[in-house]
Design a protein around this motif. Structure first.
Motif, PDB file in Angstrom:
ATOM      1  N   PHE A  37       1.978   3.877  -2.629  1.00 42.89           N
ATOM      2  CA  PHE A  37       0.980   5.154  -2.448  1.00 42.89           C
ATOM      3  C   PHE A  37       2.410   5.916  -3.035  1.00 42.89           C
ATOM      4  O   PHE A  37       3.108   6.456  -4.489  1.00 42.89           O
ATOM      5  CB  PHE A  37       0.672   5.514  -1.440  1.00 42.89           C
ATOM      6  CG  PHE A  37       1.533   6.962  -1.128  1.00 42.89           C
ATOM      7  CD1 PHE A  37       0.411   8.149  -1.497  1.00 42.89           C
ATOM      8  CD2 PHE A  37       2.832   7.640  -0.301  1.00 42.89           C
ATOM      9  CE1 PHE A  37       0.672   9.281  -1.314  1.00 42.89           C
ATOM     10  CE2 PHE A  37       2.665   9.130   0.056  1.00 42.89           C
ATOM     11  CZ  PHE A  37       1.670   9.587  -0.931  1.00 42.89           C
ATOM     12  N   ASN A  85      -3.323  -0.396 -10.593  1.00 47.62           N
ATOM     13  CA  ASN A  85      -2.360  -0.967  -9.682  1.00 47.62           C
ATOM     14  C   ASN A  85      -3.156  -2.163  -9.566  1.00 47.62           C
ATOM     15  O   ASN A  85      -4.116  -2.236  -9.361  1.00 47.62           O
ATOM     16  CB  ASN A  85      -3.447  -0.286  -8.039  1.00 47.62           C
ATOM     17  CG  ASN A  85      -3.765   1.981  -7.695  1.00 47.62           C
ATOM     18  OD1 ASN A  85      -1.848   1.849  -8.690  1.00 47.62           O
ATOM     19  ND2 ASN A  85      -3.257   2.299  -7.574  1.00 47.62           N
ATOM     20  N   GLY A 119      -6.890  -1.192   0.827  1.00 49.21           N
ATOM     21  CA  GLY A 119      -7.046  -0.410   0.766  1.00 49.21           C
ATOM     22  C   GLY A 119      -6.378   0.370  -0.793  1.00 49.21           C
ATOM     23  O   GLY A 119      -6.221   1.354  -1.051  1.00 49.21           O
ATOM     24  N   VAL A 120      -5.401  -0.690  -1.086  1.00 47.21           N
ATOM     25  CA  VAL A 120      -4.942   0.179  -2.788  1.00 47.21           C
ATOM     26  C   VAL A 120      -6.378   0.216  -3.718  1.00 47.21           C
ATOM     27  O   VAL A 120      -6.530   1.398  -4.493  1.00 47.21           O
ATOM     28  CB  VAL A 120      -4.440  -0.907  -3.244  1.00 47.21           C
ATOM     29  CG1 VAL A 120      -4.482  -1.201  -4.943  1.00 47.21           C
ATOM     30  CG2 VAL A 120      -3.438  -1.275  -2.837  1.00 47.21           C
ATOM     31  N   SER A 151      -9.666   7.029  -5.467  1.00 47.56           N
ATOM     32  CA  SER A 151      -9.480   8.248  -4.917  1.00 47.56           C
ATOM     33  C   SER A 151      -9.028   9.171  -6.112  1.00 47.56           C
ATOM     34  O   SER A 151      -8.835  10.101  -6.629  1.00 47.56           O
ATOM     35  CB  SER A 151      -9.135   9.006  -3.979  1.00 47.56           C
ATOM     36  OG  SER A 151      -9.604   8.446  -2.151  1.00 47.56           O
ATOM     37  N   VAL A 152      -7.723   7.992  -6.120  1.00 45.04           N
ATOM     38  CA  VAL A 152      -6.320   8.918  -7.302  1.00 45.04           C
ATOM     39  C   VAL A 152      -7.530   8.994  -8.599  1.00 45.04           C
ATOM     40  O   VAL A 152      -7.130  10.224  -9.517  1.00 45.04           O
ATOM     41  CB  VAL A 152      -5.471   7.818  -7.989  1.00 45.04           C
ATOM     42  CG1 VAL A 152      -4.866   8.073  -8.879  1.00 45.04           C
ATOM     43  CG2 VAL A 152      -4.543   8.522  -6.197  1.00 45.04           C
ATOM     44  N   PHE A 177      -7.598   4.044  -2.690  1.00 44.92           N
ATOM     45  CA  PHE A 177      -6.323   4.259  -3.437  1.00 44.92           C
ATOM     46  C   PHE A 177      -6.851   4.679  -4.593  1.00 44.92           C
ATOM     47  O   PHE A 177      -6.649   5.887  -5.423  1.00 44.92           O
ATOM     48  CB  PHE A 177      -5.470   3.955  -2.532  1.00 44.92           C
ATOM     49  CG  PHE A 177      -4.073   4.573  -3.614  1.00 44.92           C
ATOM     50  CD1 PHE A 177      -4.084   5.928  -2.678  1.00 44.92           C
ATOM     51  CD2 PHE A 177      -3.544   4.806  -4.533  1.00 44.92           C
ATOM     52  CE1 PHE A 177      -2.971   7.133  -3.156  1.00 44.92           C
ATOM     53  CE2 PHE A 177      -2.150   5.312  -4.976  1.00 44.92           C
ATOM     54  CZ  PHE A 177      -2.026   6.308  -4.188  1.00 44.92           C
ATOM     55  N   THR A 178      -7.087   3.570  -5.095  1.00 44.70           N
ATOM     56  CA  THR A 178      -6.747   3.998  -6.839  1.00 44.70           C
ATOM     57  C   THR A 178      -8.426   4.950  -7.021  1.00 44.70           C
ATOM     58  O   THR A 178      -8.514   5.498  -7.480  1.00 44.70           O
ATOM     59  CB  THR A 178      -6.989   2.013  -7.240  1.00 44.70           C
ATOM     60  OG1 THR A 178      -6.211   1.615  -6.931  1.00 44.70           O
ATOM     61  CG2 THR A 178      -7.811   2.383  -8.948  1.00 44.70           C
ATOM     62  N   LEU A 214       0.880  -1.175   0.107  1.00 45.71           N
ATOM     63  CA  LEU A 214      -0.098  -0.317   0.103  1.00 45.71           C
ATOM     64  C   LEU A 214       1.181   1.368   0.334  1.00 45.71           C
ATOM     65  O   LEU A 214       0.781   1.948  -0.748  1.00 45.71           O
ATOM     66  CB  LEU A 214      -0.627   0.056   1.255  1.00 45.71           C
ATOM     67  CG  LEU A 214      -1.752   1.016   1.333  1.00 45.71           C
ATOM     68  CD1 LEU A 214      -2.667   0.868  -0.036  1.00 45.71           C
ATOM     69  CD2 LEU A 214      -2.705   0.787   2.776  1.00 45.71           C
ATOM     70  N   THR A 237       3.241   5.831  -7.297  1.00 43.49           N
ATOM     71  CA  THR A 237       2.072   6.494  -7.808  1.00 43.49           C
ATOM     72  C   THR A 237       1.852   8.349  -7.642  1.00 43.49           C
ATOM     73  O   THR A 237       1.736   9.102  -8.288  1.00 43.49           O
ATOM     74  CB  THR A 237       0.495   6.210  -7.341  1.00 43.49           C
ATOM     75  OG1 THR A 237       0.385   5.113  -7.129  1.00 43.49           O
ATOM     76  CG2 THR A 237      -0.499   7.583  -8.082  1.00 43.49           C
ATOM     77  N   GLN A 238       2.806   8.797  -6.783  1.00 45.03           N
ATOM     78  CA  GLN A 238       2.598  10.385  -5.631  1.00 45.03           C
ATOM     79  C   GLN A 238       3.323  10.595  -7.038  1.00 45.03           C
ATOM     80  O   GLN A 238       2.905  11.720  -7.892  1.00 45.03           O
ATOM     81  CB  GLN A 238       2.752  10.502  -4.416  1.00 45.03           C
ATOM     82  CG  GLN A 238       2.907  11.990  -4.480  1.00 45.03           C
ATOM     83  CD  GLN A 238       2.843  11.881  -2.940  1.00 45.03           C
ATOM     84  OE1 GLN A 238       4.040  11.918  -2.528  1.00 45.03           O
ATOM     85  NE2 GLN A 238       2.216  12.683  -2.434  1.00 45.03           N
TER      86      GLN A 238
END
Length: 243
Positions: free
Chosen positions: A117, A137, A159-160, A166-167, A163-164, A113, A120-121
């Motif tokens: 992040f 992801n 969590g991935v 949201s991105v 996160f996916t 996770l 990706t960031q």
């Protein structure tokens, strides 16, 4: 833009599902930037070269603070763009909750996770400036439904997914897409250690009555990379296991 002008960055791209994704994107003509903790083997290098694409290898652990920076920096120094990022690197440390240490939990979350992040960031910033890009992801059906002995892995892969999504919402206005793949039971080194009796028990839960192949997950990754109207989705590749 044709595939052979596009650049794909793949973490954990040397083994298992990551290796299959590497070869699938190479066969489609993508130029490659590969990351792994250990050196690429000669067989993989030869296969990439035989497919007529170029590649760059950036060795490093994605939990290290500088790996993501080096990976993206060297991609732009070599190719001047980044079209697809596949966050595939991942680990397991399976234990029942009562036997699991904080270190066991943290290690899996850090790679699966936090590592996702980190990379990706850095890539996301570049893609937003380009006003184009696709992030894929690797999650898991375990992140959707949990599993005994895999609380750390399930938490990281769930969590991935969050996160996916949201991105995907943050990137949409600048044409940057983000999707996830949730593989089921795939024939890799990770599943090779299972006892035959365990495999047989799992097989009864899979309508297609077989484990998947890494190449089938790789095909899903290429599909997500090349369909410009898909974002924020979780593509489950599990032979019907989660029906």
């Amino acid at each position: 833009m044709t595939s052979n002008e596009k650049v794909a960055v793949i973490t954990g791209g040397s083994r298992g599902i990551g290796r299959a994704i590497t070869l699938k994107f190479a066969a489609a003509g993508y130029q490659l930037v590969l990351n792994a903790r250990s050196a690429l083997d000669a067989e993989l290098v030869q296969a990439i070269e035989d497919l007529g694409v170029t590649y760059l290898f950036v060795q490093g652990d994605i939990t290290a603070a500088d790996t993501a920076d080096r990976l993206v920096k060297e991609t732009f120094e070599r190719y001047g763009r980044l079209d697809v990022l596949v966050n595939n690197a991942g680990i397991t440390r399976d234990k029942l909750v009562m036997a699991m240490s904080v270190e066991d939990f943290q290690a899996v979350v850090d790679v699966n996770l936090v590592g996702t992040f980190r990379v990706t960031q850095v890539a996301f910033k570049k893609m937003l400036r380009q006003r184009s890009g696709c992030i894929i992801n690797l999650s898991s059906v375990i992140g959707q439904h949990g599993n005994m002995g895999q609380a750390n892995y399930a938490a990281s892969k769930a969590g991935v997914i969050g996160f996916t999504q949201s991105v995907a919402k943050e990137g949409a206005m600048r044409n940057v897409r983000c999707n996830a793949i949730a593989p089921g039971m795939i024939e890799t080194e990770m599943t090779a250690v299972l006892k035959p009796s365990v495999k047989e028990a799992i097989m009864t839960q899979i309508p297609l009555q077989r484990f998947g192949q890494p190449e089938e997950v790789a095909s899903a990754a290429l599909f997500l990379a090349e369909n410009d109207y898909l974002t924020g989705q979780v593509l489950t590749v599990d032979g019907g296991m989660t029906i």
